[in-house]
Write a protein that holds these residues in place. Structure first.
Motif, PDB file in Angstrom:
ATOM      1  N   ALA A  54       0.829  -1.209   0.000  1.00 50.85           N
ATOM      2  CA  ALA A  54       0.000   0.000   0.000  1.00 50.85           C
ATOM      3  C   ALA A  54       0.863   1.260   0.000  1.00 50.85           C
ATOM      4  O   ALA A  54       0.529   2.259  -0.646  1.00 50.85           O
ATOM      5  N   GLU A 109       0.842   4.156  -2.919  1.00 47.37           N
ATOM      6  CA  GLU A 109       0.640   5.585  -2.687  1.00 47.37           C
ATOM      7  C   GLU A 109       1.753   6.418  -3.297  1.00 47.37           C
ATOM      8  O   GLU A 109       1.507   7.537  -3.778  1.00 47.37           O
ATOM      9  N   ARG A 112     -14.345  -0.505  -1.341  1.00 50.99           N
ATOM     10  CA  ARG A 112     -13.117  -0.044  -0.678  1.00 50.99           C
ATOM     11  C   ARG A 112     -12.049   0.292  -1.703  1.00 50.99           C
ATOM     12  O   ARG A 112     -11.382   1.334  -1.617  1.00 50.99           O
ATOM     13  N   MET A 113     -11.880  -0.570  -2.701  1.00 47.98           N
ATOM     14  CA  MET A 113     -10.851  -0.332  -3.715  1.00 47.98           C
ATOM     15  C   MET A 113     -11.222   0.845  -4.612  1.00 47.98           C
ATOM     16  O   MET A 113     -10.373   1.699  -4.916  1.00 47.98           O
ATOM     17  N   LYS A 153     -10.565   4.454  -3.292  1.00 51.46           N
ATOM     18  CA  LYS A 153      -9.204   4.945  -3.044  1.00 51.46           C
ATOM     19  C   LYS A 153      -8.748   5.991  -4.051  1.00 51.46           C
ATOM     20  O   LYS A 153      -7.963   6.878  -3.718  1.00 51.46           O
ATOM     21  N   TRP A 154      -9.205   5.865  -5.293  1.00 55.29           N
ATOM     22  CA  TRP A 154      -8.689   6.722  -6.361  1.00 55.29           C
ATOM     23  C   TRP A 154      -9.840   7.273  -7.196  1.00 55.29           C
ATOM     24  O   TRP A 154     -10.859   6.631  -7.381  1.00 55.29           O
TER      25      TRP A 154
END
Length: 319
Positions: free
Chosen positions: A122, A126, A215-216, A219-220
């Motif tokens: 992770a 990032e 959740r995935m 993230k973006w």
């Protein structure tokens, strides 16, 4: 007390000098091993410990690049799982590109049947540095690593628009344990139709798989995710639609507002319209929302009348 310690940390953060930084790093080093001694303590004590560590890491991050050499030493010297986890968390908080190489080296800590999840993949995700691709590919394909850690590496690969990422995700997609993470990655990278089908299936079914997909996706920010969320407002499990709408408002509202509001208006034509949609229609305002809510006032049960009336009033419609 924990409050006293938090005040000390905030004071050190305001000082922003090397002595304060050294104190924070030393603190994190010592409490890292203490984390392994909390098994007999109460949940409240463990929660206080985690909060304190998180506060210290946030304070250290305020030093930015000044803190990086000490943070790297912390990571490379770490000799217990708890200290290694603290070291990775500290490096992640700094978001310094110099961390790529030591983090790649640290992936070796996650090999073995009982290897702990230290958050290394992770952290590399990032940072988004292409130097990490080969290491993440190797980690994702390494059968000596726990499946969960291999999934973490595969998930990190999804941000790299690179043939190595696509090839690895396609290879892992043949294994059932990687069905969702590869669907997320391949859809993000190239809009793969089969991957989209697996994501739609998870969103429609609800439950743990749906939660994992969201959740995935959360993230973006990505144009393909905007379309997926808009589609889900009409087809996903009704229990998760409020979350989809909230994600659209947070990330994509400028381009998605008209379609998202249209989906809510279409859903408001029956007495059983969910409470969250009633509330959002009131916040939305405008003539169409007022019409829907005015009609609902005539149809809903007595128990829901006040909710609908309150939302109707919020629209400001003179009727």
């Amino acid at each position: 007390t924990p409050q006293d310690r938090r005040e000390v940390i905030e004071t050190l953060k305001r000082r922003a000098d090397r002595a304060a930084m050294g104190t924070l790093i030393a603190f994190l080093w010592h409490v890292g091993v203490a984390e392994e001694m909390f098994s007999d303590n109460s949940l409240e004590q463990r929660a206080t410990h985690k909060e304190l560590v998180a506060t210290a890491i946030d304070a250290a991050a305020a030093f930015g690049g000044l803190c990086y050499p000490a943070a790297e030493r912390f990571l490379t010297r770490a000799d217990t799982p708890a200290r290694r986890r603290r070291g990775v968390a500290l490096i992640r908080a700094l978001r310094d590109p110099r961390a790529v190489t030591p983090l790649i080296d640290a992936l070796a800590w996650e090999v073995g049947e009982n290897a702990p999840d230290l958050g290394i993949a992770a952290a590399l995700e990032e940072l988004g540095d292409v130097r990490a691709i080969d290491a993440l590919v190797a980690a994702a394909m390494d059968v000596r690593r726990p499946v969960g850690l291999r999934r973490n590496a595969a998930e990190a690969l999804a941000i790299f628009d690179d043939p190595r990422s696509v090839e690895t995700l396609n290879s892992l997609a043949k294994e059932g344990e990687f069905r969702l993470v590869t669907a997320y990655g391949l859809f993000r990278l190239n809009g793969d139709a089969d991957a989209l089908g697996r994501i739609r299936e998870a969103l429609s079914a609800g439950g743990e798989e749906c939660t994992e997909v969201l959740r995935m996706v959360a993230k973006w920010t990505h144009p393909r995710f905007e379309g997926l969320l808009l589609e889900g407002l009409r087809s996903a499990d009704p229990e998760v639609r409020p979350r989809l709408y909230a994600m659209l408002k947070e990330r994509y509202w400028k381009s998605a507002q008209a379609q998202a509001e249209a989906a809510l208006l279409d859903a408001a034509g029956v007495p059983a319209v969910p409470d969250w949609i009633v509330t959002e229609l009131g916040a939305m305002g405008g003539e169409e929302a007022a019409k829907r809510l005015g009609k609902l006032l005539e149809l809903v049960s007595a128990e829901r009348w006040e909710l609908v009336a309150t939302a109707y009033a919020r629209t400001g419609d003179p009727r």
